[in-house]
Write a protein that holds these residues in place. Structure first.
Motif, short mmCIF file in Angstrom:
data_model
loop_
_atom_site.label_atom_id
_atom_site.label_comp_id
_atom_site.label_asym_id
_atom_site.label_seq_id
_atom_site.Cartn_x
_atom_site.Cartn_y
_atom_site.Cartn_z
N VAL A 196 -11.05 9.94 -5.52
CA VAL A 196 -9.89 9.95 -5.01
C VAL A 196 -9.08 10.92 -5.03
O VAL A 196 -9.17 11.78 -6.08
CB VAL A 196 -9.06 8.82 -6.25
N LYS A 250 -1.31 4.57 -0.27
CA LYS A 250 -2.73 4.57 0.22
C LYS A 250 -2.92 3.79 1.21
O LYS A 250 -1.92 2.99 1.95
CB LYS A 250 -3.71 4.19 -0.89
N SER A 251 -4.02 3.90 2.09
CA SER A 251 -4.44 2.81 2.92
C SER A 251 -4.52 1.59 2.56
O SER A 251 -4.99 1.68 1.41
CB SER A 251 -5.69 3.51 3.61
N ASN A 290 0.58 10.10 -3.20
CA ASN A 290 -0.11 9.58 -1.91
C ASN A 290 -1.54 9.80 -2.34
O ASN A 290 -1.88 11.06 -2.78
CB ASN A 290 0.18 10.47 -0.91
N LEU A 291 -2.53 9.24 -2.19
CA LEU A 291 -3.95 9.18 -2.28
C LEU A 291 -4.83 8.68 -1.12
O LEU A 291 -4.11 8.20 -0.15
CB LEU A 291 -4.36 7.98 -3.36
N THR A 292 -5.69 8.94 -1.01
CA THR A 292 -6.87 8.54 -0.04
C THR A 292 -6.24 9.07 1.27
O THR A 292 -5.77 10.06 1.43
CB THR A 292 -7.36 7.08 -0.33
N THR A 293 -6.59 7.86 2.12
CA THR A 293 -6.15 8.44 3.45
C THR A 293 -4.82 7.86 3.80
O THR A 293 -4.45 7.14 5.28
CB THR A 293 -7.35 7.70 4.56
N SER A 294 -3.72 7.88 3.03
CA SER A 294 -2.53 7.25 3.34
C SER A 294 -1.87 7.83 4.33
O SER A 294 -2.02 9.26 4.67
CB SER A 294 -1.66 7.34 2.24
N ASN A 336 0.97 -1.21 -0.02
CA ASN A 336 0.11 0.09 -0.02
C ASN A 336 0.76 1.42 -0.14
O ASN A 336 0.54 2.33 -0.39
CB ASN A 336 -0.85 -0.04 1.06
N ASP A 394 -11.73 7.71 -1.45
CA ASP A 394 -11.70 8.62 -0.38
C ASP A 394 -12.56 7.96 0.76
O ASP A 394 -12.78 8.33 1.88
CB ASP A 394 -12.10 10.10 -0.82
N TYR A 401 -9.30 1.26 -9.11
CA TYR A 401 -10.28 1.52 -8.00
C TYR A 401 -11.66 1.83 -8.43
O TYR A 401 -12.65 2.36 -7.66
CB TYR A 401 -9.91 2.73 -7.47
#
Lengths: 515, 515
Positions: free
Chosen positions: A485, A467-468, A502-506, A250, A474, A427
């Protein structure tokens, strides 16, 4: 003594293999007997929590035990678990479980032969050399992070030279560092050295300065002498298993070293590669980074692991599992659902098969692999083995030849467009819902400038989505038409030849708290 | 298969030996064949600079090669070099040189089998557990330092949790940490665990809290599984050499593990133990800590290495060499001067012998050991072998029996009095010139209070003098009647059972700059 024995050394309870030397030898002496094994990816549904495994390693082990029981020369290539996380109790081990275990889990989980520690020391030594370069006036800003194999929340943000320089730094987990990526991607020690020399140590007046301009590379490769060698261990049933390089798909590559898989393909007919966390992490990285950009072998089949409960109990997230399976099938990879049952779930088999049929999936392989091991799988593998056999010439032909155009490099595609491609294909989020966070454009611009400063276009680097492990968007629970995203920042690793986005809740630095 | 083979495993280019298991077996089966080898200390003059070796390892290797050429079953036990220092280029390796080398210096100097890295990870994991204990309200102050194998001046003082807690910390070099001391001193994995459990993690409302009260000890011993095993390698001439545990006798124990020496004594007739830097560091620690307090074997002879130039060129420091030799002789240890010649110094041999005679030393052993190896020594060892043979019953009798009263424990002697004893006997500074720096009394009082809090008297801990490797007093160049020793601070390591006392120009955290 077989050829591979000449490149193998006993190392305590495992053998370490000079994969660089062996593959080099095969290249020079093309008449030497070798196999051309097919690659199978074992991946999983996006996990609900990173710390709760779906059972990928357990499945991988059961699968090769089952294939070998059917007379197929199968092996597995596993990533070395992050000892720090395991030892800290943040998660269990990563050596399977029950009847589907490695014979020496304590060894694999607890530091193996010091490979990860050697990479940690070498990366930290690079930071020390960068620090000396600051003293010597060669750079004024350090861009490489220190690493730690041991998790500690308070290391995420530190200040060194306290009371004097008070220089802000971040510490990252060893498996995620650039030097680990270099070991994963390199096919010779010369390539390791070449990539280390291209790592950006820092900047001087805003211009990038690479380690090659001031570091004795032999000091770094000297530390890595044994760390570049995959380890050979086995399952409790005696099936061979290779272990090499770090996890965390991830936030980094999260795949085993390319040479460990290539070596395994030269020695066995079927090579199962574990690609976690979920299909959106490890499998995505194997396909879109290792295969497309670094010449790794396209898989001839995939297995996507899930648990009976996961598939059932989270209606808002239920879209993810069939989405992953269909995406892989659409790439021409025969993809087999596998449900790893826990105790008390045997009575759910019929329902699970009905659900799979209603989702237009292949008939799932189902078993309690902890309790029953490979025996639970062997009778269910006819279709799986057929699919492998029908891919007669492996990656270059067979049933998936029509999909060959889907396997090309993304080199030269603009970074944002490339991430939009990932968001759409992996995704399920279309380009118009890929958002740029405030500051992203600046981050991209300065990253592009840094790349330019060493003569590289940022668009030629392979994108590593950070990412997470538990989400792709998101909010994966949102309605399909509302998922977004958000791109946050860009961080090129010029030695490894990748660029982190870096994406989402990373997490910027994946330094988990001890739980 | 011999008995020791049953406790040995190939580990790449070396063997790793389960010394705990082997010694335990010998204790249970007293009829098993074993030897009762004599211990020889190879130590040196106080070096002018820590980074410039006098040639102790080279001498140790040449000495055992020479003894074996004479038919004596000799071996050596070396400390593992600090890879970080070597890799950083702060010093060369520690595997001898030229004809007096180990057969795989790159391995020994470059991390061996990951022993040091495992100890580093385990100690850092303890810090992480301490951090969690802070979160859980079990402690409010952490007293264990993080460690790094890689030197970096800016790690001496750091702040973790930057921007939130901003907690001040120090990082120390791995070889000097308490967990390394515990591995050095323990004779079983149970003892390792017991000692880790007694380590003070921190304090809660000023009272000490030990790790035993909140840590799963198996997680720590799990990491140390292979690190506790000595490695067996050899010299280029095939003489066996054991390598185990860390260096830096000026700031820590700096001796090989007790079990590695005990195992070697059970397998060979003469066991050469390298004890550096100088006689005031490694030899002092072997005698006054290992032997007096932890049951290690008293040496039957000593060799004190120096260089022709050192002995000659520094008149103000010339007192140190004969002082060291006479001190060891006065303890009943036959002590042989050895001059390790460099190229172009062969014509100095006669002068050196004259100087030795004028200083009332034994006839020195002299050779260019890099160039000529053990061959340069073999013909000169008659007196040395005679001395070993005349110590018929080893430590318990022979010529040195009359000195047995000089070998007793210092347990119960007050800390300051104990340091005064060291200053008088080892550094030549009488009690009235042992000064207490401002703050020392407070440091001692709070250390004593901490010890009391876990039911231990600070006077029962073995004193570890922490000092510069290049000096014994505040100014070694001062006139004999003016030399002083200044006590600065006190730091108990309750797991290891030692108490550090900082003297002279010591560094608090020995984190060298890369040179």
């Amino acid at each position: 003594m077989t050829l591979i024995d000449q490149f193998s050394t006993q190392y305590g309870l495992v053998k370490k293999i000079d994969a660089f030397g062996y593959l080099d030898y095969l290249k020079k002496y093309t008449d030497e007997p070798r196999k051309h094994g097919k690659v199978v990816l074992v991946t999983a549904d996006t996990p609900l929590k990173a710390s709760r495994g779906e059972g990928k390693t357990t499945t991988t082990i059961a699968l090769i035990d089952a294939l070998r029981a059917r007379g197929v020369d199968a092996t597995a290539v596993l990533r070395q678990p992050s000892m720090g996380i395991t030892a800290a109790g943040s998660k269990g081990g990563a050596s399977g479980g029950g009847k589907s275990s490695l014979s020496h889990p304590e060894l694999i989980d607890w530091g193996l032969c010091g490979e990860m520690a050697a990479i940690e020391n070498a990366q930290n030594l690079l930071v020390s050399f960068a620090e000396k370069a600051v003293d010597d006036g060669l750079i004024d800003t350090i861009l490489v992070p220190r690493v730690s194999e041991v998790p500690s929340r308070s290391l995420r943000q530190i200040a060194v030279d306290r009371g004097k320089g008070d220089v802000a730094e971040q510490v990252v987990l060893t498996p995620t560092c650039e030097l680990m990526q270099i070991v994963v991607l390199s096919r010779s020690m010369d390539e390791v050295a070449e990539r280390v020399s291209k790592m950006v140590a820092g900047t001087k007046d805003g211009k990038p300065v690479t380690f090659g301009s001031f570091v004795d590379l032999w000091r770094i490769t000297g530390i890595l002498g044994d760390a570049v060698k995959p380890a050979l261990t086995e399952t409790v049933n005696g099936s061979p298993v290779y272990v090499h390089c770090g996890p965390f798909a991830n936030v980094s590559l999260g795949i085993p070293s390319l040479v460990s898989v290539e070596m395994a393909c030269a020695l066995h007919d079927v090579v199962v590669v574990e690609a976690g966390y979920g299909a959106d992490a490890g499998a995505q990285k194997w396909l879109d980074i290792a295969c497309r950009e670094f010449g790794a072998q396209w898989p001839s089949a995939a297995v996507v692991v899930t648990r009976a409960s996961t598939w059932r109990d989270d209606p808002k997230l239920a879209w993810r599992y069939p989405f992953h399976v269909h995406r892989l099938e659409n790439l021409g990879i025969p993809t087999f659902p596998l449900v790893n049952l826990w105790d008390g779930e045997d009575d759910r088999i019929d329902t699970l098969r009905d659900t799979a049929a209603s989702l237009d999936l292949r008939n799932p392989i189902i078993g309690n692999l902890f309790r029953d091991g490979g025996q639970a799988l062997a009778p269910q593998l006819d279709g799986f083995v057929d699919a492998l056999n029908s891919d007669i010439a492996g990656v270059s032909g067979g049933a998936s030849a029509q999909h060959a155009d889907k396997r090309g490099s993304h080199k030269g595609i603009g970074l944002v467009e490339d991430v939009q491609w990932i968001a759409a294909n992996v995704y399920g989020v279309p380009a118009d819902r890929v958002l740029l966070k405030d500051g992203f454009a600046d981050s991209l611009a300065s990253a592009a400038e840094l790349c330019k400063g060493v003569g590289t276009s940022i668009d030629d680097l392979a994108v590593v989505a950070v990412k997470s492990p538990a989400t792709m968007t998101d909010d994966d629970s949102a309605a399909a038409g509302e998922r977004t995203v958000t791109l946050k920042k860009v961080d090129p690793h010029l030695g490894a030849g990748v660029v982190h986005v870096n994406l989402t809740t990373s997490l910027t630095t994946p330094m988990p708290k001890i739980v």
